[in-house]
Enzyme design. Sequence first.
Site, PDB file in Angstrom:
ATOM      1  CE  LYS C  79      -3.851   2.029   2.678  1.00 15.74           C
ATOM      2  NZ  LYS C  79      -4.710   1.877   3.874  1.00 15.74           N
ATOM      3  CB  SER C 154      -7.992   3.839   3.086  1.00 11.58           C
ATOM      4  OG  SER C 154      -7.164   3.150   4.006  1.00 11.58           O
ATOM      5  CB  SER C 178      -8.413   1.079   6.011  1.00 12.09           C
ATOM      6  OG  SER C 178      -9.062   2.325   5.991  1.00 12.09           O
TER       7      SER C 178
END
Lengths: 478, 98, 488
Positions: C79, C154, C178
Amino acid sequence: MNWESVIGLEIHVQLATNSKIFSGASTSYGAEPNAQACAVDLGLPGVLPVLNERAIEMAIKFGLAIGAKINLHSVFDRKNYFYPDLPKGYQISQFETPIVGEGSIVIALEDGQERTVGITRAHLEEDAGKSIHDLFPGQTGIDLNRTGTPLLEIVSEPDIRTSKEASAYFRQMHTLVRYLQICDGNLAQGSMRCDANVSVRPYGQEEFGERTEIKNINSFRFVERAIDYEIGRQIDVLESGGIIERETRLFDPDRDETRSMRSKEFSEDYRYFPDPDLLPLTFSQALVDKIALTLPELPDAKRARYIEEFGLSEYDARSLSADLDRSDYFEAVVNTCNNSKQATNWIMGDLSAYLNRNNLEISASPVSAQQLAVLISRLDDQTLSSKTAKALFDGLWNKADSEQSVDDLISEMNLAQVSDDGELTGIVEQLIADNPGQFEELRNGKDKMLGFFVGQVMKMTQGKANPQQVNEIIRAKL
Amino acid sequence: MTDIDNSNINITHLARLGRLAIAESNHANTTQELENIIAMIDAMQSVNTDGIEPLSHPLDSEQLLRADVVSESVSRETFQKDAPRTEDGYYLVPRVVD
Amino acid sequence: MAVEKFTSLRDMSAALAAGEYSSVDLTNAHLDDIEQRNTNTNSFITIAREHALNQAQRADEQRAKGDATPLTGIPIAHKDIFCTEGLLTTCGSKMLSNFHAPYNATVVDRLNAAGVVTVGKTNMDEFAMGSSNETSFFGPVANPWDRSLVPGGSSGGSAAAVADGLVACATGTDTGGSIRQPAALCGVTGLKPTYGRISRYGMIAFASSLDQAGPMTRSAEDTGLMLSYMAGFDPRDSTSANREDEWLRAIAHQGIPKLDQPLTIGLPKEYFDNLANAQIIEAAQAELAKNGHKFKEVSLPHTKAAIPTYYVLASAEASTNLSRYDGVRYGHRCENPTSLQDLYERSRNEGFGEEVKRRILTGTYTLSVGYFDAYYIKAQKIRRLIANDFSKAFEEVDLLLAPTCPTPAFSLNEHAKDPIAMYQQDLYTVPTSLAGLPALSVPCGFVNNLPIGMQLIGPAFREDTILCVAAQFQQATDWHKRHPGESA
């Protein structure tokens, strides 16, 4: 109207750790700009603070020395504001629960009177960087080397009443942190700085007047001057019917005045809250007890001991104990020569004068404590006269070599007293022969003439004769 | 339950504190959004928290410390490679007046 | 040599060990696939071909020396919230669109030490603030199951990349859901470990007391493997847990152990009130019951207060965590600032998107003088009540079973104009975040061809319990093996 001023000081002490309070970067002074600011100090994305255990120990040590309550549980908060020398946009500090609670310190005034000043609290925080305004046209340069240097902020009660007391308090705090070896005490490098909260009120009035805060004062002298100016200014404002506004002011040493910092149209709201990157700080009473065992003899105890053990006067004892390097030097001299009176006289007299003249700290003295002790011993055993001793001191000073043997230098400079009876008797006999009239007067009881003869012998031996011995030889001739 | 007066959210002040330049034309809109969020948040005011200690951290334990050792070597060049404006090793910002 | 898509980490590991292909082959195959198909979902912000091939080369050398871990040579994605030396790290923001971190996040370092190959950095909501991946400066991510839908957020880029077969594993971070919510919406397995289990160093902070990294893979087995290399105490993160768990090391080589006895699984009743697709969780429950597990209804009475509590705490922490982005030392700086104030305000206004600014304002408000006690302190007290609810439940049960999200994936723009409706996405994930507990989302069924996830929640530091149950469930079911493009 008669006015009374009320003063409280916040002293920021840079703790003498090797690394920063929340990062492993070095704290040493004088590096190239930003060469000592690591990722944590720069507030780069994703980095985290990790607390330096030495900073905790030093804070505890200080707390113990002022008889304060040590909080076994304390919290680090974020103080939020934007400024380019504050990389994260917040300063990690302690707001609600400081590590050191209430304590006190005794200060001595010039007239010898003592006063106790209460300490509200002392807390740990990180120092900010430096803004350089005059190096780049239209720009401010930011150097973040100082960022993250551990600070102990010591907050006094509003117990101080005059600028003289304020500077005495600042000096006493300086003495103390040097004794505890938690700060190098170098004011010129900003190792200790203070903010002064100042207000005035009519004599006899109970409540405090509105106060102003003078920021970032970095010398004992400036504390006095800044506060004096500010007291005068506030009285002028009040007497001409004005009111004092709570504000932050800066002291300008060149103009000898304080001036208002930034307009107050916008009030910063620091939004303190516990730093979620740091869990609460908890330690045991056992750690505190362990640190208590490492506390050195504190200034008050040392002064009392000097009076008791060495028979020093209150004044001399206070002066010699006021600075750790000075008292260490003093004790090193006494330990070797066993003559505290001479040690005191030399350190407070010639050594201080030479150091002052050359703007040196005692720790950088070209004459070592060991050398001064031998010098005193040679005075005691009458190898030296007070006059040759001074010449020797000057010689040692100029050599500036702690390895230099004192006795070798005495020979080299030919300073030893002439105590050979035969040689001195010869000189005396020659003098009597050359000055029969004066000798006759002496014989007839004019004792003043003894001085004449001794003086002449000293002159002829370039001061190296032992005056006592010369005296005896002349008397024997009568 | 505590009653809180949220009727006068001062968006100018908040934006200034957060150093966010919010255009005048967006003030009403942003204020409305913030009021809605605060109203949603205020649902928690009905929870009885008498006698409850705040929990600042799920770990609820104590802090680990590091030894006082210089462990970071700093490469200023690396750190300043992406910096918007530097000169002679300093970060530059428009002249600040105290 | 063909590298089959949707191969598990374990199978790749075995193939590498058997010499069926090299890491360079495997990495090339991944890179080709990503370069070709990334436009379908926009899962990657950075594709790191050169960096990856260098790592693959070294992994092959490492293996030749007989010095391989089960992860050596395996391509993964990070990420874009994790700092990676030598690669761009944007956090999905214009603010950091030019930022190269001069250091690795500890998670990245640990995985590098295990020999993984980083093929790229995945898309995400800006500064991890969002539940749909629509707030990214680099554009939204599409859900591989239906490109008109969001992947969740997210960690939406990571979830979509894993679901779409671009990588077998991607790292994610979870502050209020997330990892778990996008895992559920994309049909992958995602673990939010116990707070403190994985170092936060070098992971760009959103809300420090809640943020936790975790793996996103296509099975519990692979998740366990990743966890064992990501976890561990880090002296650079004083909030990381200083503990040794034997099972955590064993799992890397021996896999997830079989449960030796049935467990008691709690069903928090507050999570099932008005649950839209309750029948899917009930079916999963029936499946688990076949292994002898007992079920027990429990109550977590403060569940409703979790979202407001979370938004107070997360926004407050975020509002000051984001103060460092000021245009002075790195990141976006506005053109020709006329004053310091102008520099700050324009740089931040231009560098941050709407949702980020909204949270900064919210956090600034709740921390302000006069509101601090009513919001921040109040929220911390409720946080304790929520944590206590879980502690009480775990006196009676070994783990909890709950839905991950209220709905399957929703349309792009469906909630974009209504932040508060978006916040409700986190209804079932936020309480565990506040309590710092481990929670795993595993695929457990489909509605209208869209994956649905369930959560297994464990007591602090008992990821082993939930991984064991999940592995058992995945032995008996194939929900986690379904892929987009096949008929469900």
